[in-house]
Design a protein around this motif. Sequence first.
Motif, PDB file in Angstrom:
ATOM      1  N   LEU A 263       0.854  -1.254  -0.144  1.00 11.69           N
ATOM      2  CA  LEU A 263      -0.049  -0.157  -0.299  1.00 11.69           C
ATOM      3  C   LEU A 263       0.913   1.315   0.011  1.00 11.69           C
ATOM      4  N   ASN A 264       1.835   1.287   0.813  1.00 18.54           N
ATOM      5  CA  ASN A 264       2.724   2.470   0.699  1.00 18.54           C
ATOM      6  C   ASN A 264       3.227   2.720  -0.469  1.00 18.54           C
ATOM      7  N   HIS A 265       3.653   1.678  -1.298  1.00 16.67           N
ATOM      8  CA  HIS A 265       4.477   1.895  -2.621  1.00 16.67           C
ATOM      9  C   HIS A 265       3.344   2.656  -3.719  1.00 16.67           C
ATOM     10  N   GLU A 266       1.760   2.071  -3.423  1.00 18.79           N
ATOM     11  CA  GLU A 266       0.642   2.704  -4.223  1.00 18.79           C
ATOM     12  C   GLU A 266       0.578   4.063  -3.819  1.00 18.79           C
ATOM     13  N   LEU A 267       0.325   4.320  -2.801  1.00 22.08           N
ATOM     14  CA  LEU A 267      -0.101   5.844  -2.384  1.00 22.08           C
ATOM     15  C   LEU A 267       0.758   6.961  -2.628  1.00 22.08           C
ATOM     16  N   PRO A 268      -0.015   8.064  -3.033  1.00 27.23           N
ATOM     17  CA  PRO A 268       0.902   9.104  -3.445  1.00 27.23           C
ATOM     18  C   PRO A 268       1.626   9.939  -2.425  1.00 27.23           C
ATOM     19  N   VAL A 269       0.941   9.721  -1.316  1.00 24.97           N
ATOM     20  CA  VAL A 269       1.570  10.479   0.024  1.00 24.97           C
ATOM     21  C   VAL A 269       1.459   9.566   1.218  1.00 24.97           C
ATOM     22  N   GLY A 270       2.132   9.785   2.264  1.00 26.93           N
ATOM     23  CA  GLY A 270       1.904   9.236   3.475  1.00 26.93           C
ATOM     24  C   GLY A 270       2.523   7.855   3.477  1.00 26.93           C
ATOM     25  N   ALA A 271       2.176   7.258   4.853  1.00 25.44           N
ATOM     26  CA  ALA A 271       2.708   5.844   4.775  1.00 25.44           C
ATOM     27  C   ALA A 271       1.983   4.990   6.026  1.00 25.44           C
ATOM     28  N   PHE A 272       1.864   3.778   5.834  1.00 23.81           N
ATOM     29  CA  PHE A 272       1.215   2.981   6.896  1.00 23.81           C
ATOM     30  C   PHE A 272       2.273   2.462   7.604  1.00 23.81           C
ATOM     31  N   SER A 273       1.862   2.080   8.934  1.00 32.20           N
ATOM     32  CA  SER A 273       3.164   1.562   9.742  1.00 32.20           C
ATOM     33  C   SER A 273       2.191   0.761  10.851  1.00 32.20           C
ATOM     34  N   LEU A 274       3.094  -0.328  11.395  1.00 31.02           N
ATOM     35  CA  LEU A 274       2.492  -1.106  12.464  1.00 31.02           C
ATOM     36  C   LEU A 274       3.132  -0.691  13.942  1.00 31.02           C
ATOM     37  N   VAL A 275       2.539  -0.437  14.821  1.00 33.30           N
ATOM     38  CA  VAL A 275       3.241  -0.212  16.239  1.00 33.30           C
ATOM     39  C   VAL A 275       2.533  -1.192  17.241  1.00 33.30           C
ATOM     40  N   GLY A 276       3.178  -2.111  17.521  1.00 29.18           N
ATOM     41  CA  GLY A 276       2.431  -3.348  18.135  1.00 29.18           C
ATOM     42  C   GLY A 276       1.477  -3.825  17.507  1.00 29.18           C
ATOM     43  N   SER A 277       0.193  -3.764  17.845  1.00 29.45           N
ATOM     44  CA  SER A 277      -0.982  -4.650  17.085  1.00 29.45           C
ATOM     45  C   SER A 277      -1.760  -3.440  16.423  1.00 29.45           C
ATOM     46  N   ASP A 278      -1.246  -1.978  16.543  1.00 31.96           N
ATOM     47  CA  ASP A 278      -2.104  -1.033  15.846  1.00 31.96           C
ATOM     48  C   ASP A 278      -1.402  -0.748  14.657  1.00 31.96           C
ATOM     49  N   VAL A 279      -2.391  -0.374  13.493  1.00 31.46           N
ATOM     50  CA  VAL A 279      -2.015   0.088  12.265  1.00 31.46           C
ATOM     51  C   VAL A 279      -2.290   1.619  12.370  1.00 31.46           C
ATOM     52  N   PHE A 280      -1.189   2.455  11.984  1.00 28.66           N
ATOM     53  CA  PHE A 280      -1.184   3.972  11.806  1.00 28.66           C
ATOM     54  C   PHE A 280      -1.162   4.304  10.252  1.00 28.66           C
ATOM     55  N   PHE A 281      -1.493   5.610   9.994  1.00 28.64           N
ATOM     56  CA  PHE A 281      -1.294   6.006   8.834  1.00 28.64           C
ATOM     57  C   PHE A 281      -0.842   7.525   9.155  1.00 28.64           C
ATOM     58  N   SER A 282       0.450   8.004   8.525  1.00 29.07           N
ATOM     59  CA  SER A 282       0.902   9.271   8.967  1.00 29.07           C
ATOM     60  C   SER A 282       1.353   9.998   7.490  1.00 29.07           C
ATOM     61  N   GLN A 283       1.648  11.065   7.415  1.00 27.04           N
ATOM     62  CA  GLN A 283       2.163  12.042   6.526  1.00 27.04           C
ATOM     63  C   GLN A 283       3.089  12.817   7.345  1.00 27.04           C
ATOM     64  N   SER A 284       4.424  13.299   6.681  1.00 21.81           N
ATOM     65  CA  SER A 284       5.227  14.258   7.251  1.00 21.81           C
ATOM     66  C   SER A 284       5.063  15.576   6.478  1.00 21.81           C
TER      67      SER A 284
END
Length: 91
Positions: free
Chosen positions: A14-35
């Motif tokens: 998904l990160n490769h496909e998205l134009p901005v931001g990135a998904f990450s996994l922290v523990g068992s939680d998925v986050f989406f962020s953009q710098s």
Amino acid sequence: MRLEEDLLLGLLELNHELPVGAFSLVGSDVFFSQSVFGKSLDRNDLLGTIAAVATISDDYDDRIVAKYGGQTALDRIRDTGGRHRRRSAGS
């Protein structure tokens, strides 16, 4: 755990496909962020970034849960009454 490997690979794809931001996994939680860069950030750029993060998060949360299991953030809030509940990475 195979599911976690599948989830990590899926998030990378998904990160490769998205134009901005990135998904990450922290523990068992998925986050989406953009710098963003604060020094030159104006109000419209900030609002646009917030809208993009909200839109992508909303578009993908149900897809990720359907494919890999778990709960959306909204479902977790509904289930816990808004109380903060984090699980350790091993659970």
